[in-house]
Design an enzyme around this catalytic site. Sequence first.
Site, PDB file in Angstrom:
ATOM      1  N   HIS A   1       6.507   5.415 -17.752  1.00 11.63           N
ATOM      2  CA  HIS A   1       7.708   5.847 -16.933  1.00 11.63           C
ATOM      3  C   HIS A   1       8.885   5.307 -17.164  1.00 11.63           C
ATOM      4  O   HIS A   1      10.162   5.623 -17.184  1.00 11.63           O
ATOM      5  CB  HIS A   1       7.535   5.968 -15.546  1.00 11.63           C
ATOM      6  CG  HIS A   1       6.188   6.853 -15.128  1.00 11.63           C
ATOM      7  ND1 HIS A   1       6.066   8.093 -15.408  1.00 11.63           N
ATOM      8  CD2 HIS A   1       5.101   6.395 -14.414  1.00 11.63           C
ATOM      9  CE1 HIS A   1       5.009   8.598 -15.173  1.00 11.63           C
ATOM     10  NE2 HIS A   1       4.428   7.769 -14.447  1.00 11.63           N
TER      11      HIS A   1
ATOM     12  N   HIS B   1      16.662   2.604 -16.277  1.00  9.36           N
ATOM     13  CA  HIS B   1      16.354   3.937 -16.435  1.00  9.36           C
ATOM     14  C   HIS B   1      17.485   4.319 -17.372  1.00  9.36           C
ATOM     15  O   HIS B   1      18.766   3.833 -17.388  1.00  9.36           O
ATOM     16  CB  HIS B   1      16.985   5.018 -15.111  1.00  9.36           C
ATOM     17  CG  HIS B   1      15.968   4.625 -13.936  1.00  9.36           C
ATOM     18  ND1 HIS B   1      14.922   5.538 -13.644  1.00  9.36           N
ATOM     19  CD2 HIS B   1      15.539   3.713 -12.912  1.00  9.36           C
ATOM     20  CE1 HIS B   1      14.149   4.988 -12.698  1.00  9.36           C
ATOM     21  NE2 HIS B   1      14.588   4.085 -12.235  1.00  9.36           N
TER      22      HIS B   1
ATOM     23  N   THR C   1      10.991   8.134  -7.888  1.00  5.99           N
ATOM     24  CA  THR C   1       9.738   8.423  -8.487  1.00  5.99           C
ATOM     25  C   THR C   1       8.828   9.048  -7.306  1.00  5.99           C
ATOM     26  O   THR C   1       8.878   8.245  -6.219  1.00  5.99           O
ATOM     27  CB  THR C   1       9.240   7.278  -9.236  1.00  5.99           C
ATOM     28  OG1 THR C   1       8.858   6.343  -8.604  1.00  5.99           O
ATOM     29  CG2 THR C   1       9.988   6.962 -10.502  1.00  5.99           C
TER      30      THR C   1
HETATM   31 ZN   LIG Z   1      13.911   2.985 -10.534  1.00  5.99          ZN
END
Ligand SMILES: [Zn+2]
Length: 264
Positions: free
Chosen positions: A103, A130, A216
């Site tokens: 992720h 991110h 998340t």
């Molecule tokens: Zn994060």
Amino acid sequence: MKKITTLTTIALASILLTACVEQPNAKEEATTHTKHATAHHKHWGYSGDVAPAHWSALDDKFHMCSEGKEQSPIDVVATKDVELAPLSISYGQGSKSIINNGHTVQVNIKGGDTLTINGEAYELKQFHFHTPSENHVNGKSFPLEAHFVHATKDGKLAVIAVMFEEGTENPTLNKIVKSFPLEKNKEAKLEFSKEYLDVVMPPKRDYYHFMGSLTTPPCSEQVNWFVLKQPQTASAEQIAAIHKEIGMNNNRPVQASNGRSIEK
Ligand SMILES: [Zn+2]
């Protein structure tokens, strides 16, 4: 004056720190994925059937992703001008490892680095990336955002978010990029001393503060967010390298702020 909301005690840390960890053995996952997906927590992601819009439907435990009223990320637009206390940070123990958990790319910290809020010590656990940014600031998205995740012993969470814009190469990111490619779900040694302090501590440490959630699953709330106003820089190559290693856009779309207080 300090205007930091007191948190209720929720054991979120273990959730947060394991939420991103998929099956440790990629080969096993490939062959038994379907079975595991029903037996254990559901696979989630950023596109297709497991995209953010579907997270709450993937697992009952993810219900806050759709029901929560203080979700993250958000478009950070200050609603309240207050005198915020300076961030009280004591970092310097260093990192121990780096992992691509499917992720994000995450750097794990040795322990003992703290952020103190209203006299309570939050220990830095990890930081991760991110691409592009999850939070926006006054409507603006950034190509890269780092999250420094802290937890108290009883599981209260605080995240410092640092935005990156394209510009001068960042020496700390170089050390991270040099460790690529990473074997998925396998910790690799990465020993930083305290260079990451320079990333989170630009010359000006002003920040926005608000309450939000994990970005998340399970999207748990009561997370103290500190978004630094001053972006750092990273070169186009560094941003591209991190994006390539993560292998996708891993930004949850901005969520409704629902009138929450955003302090600057
Ligand atoms: Zn994060």
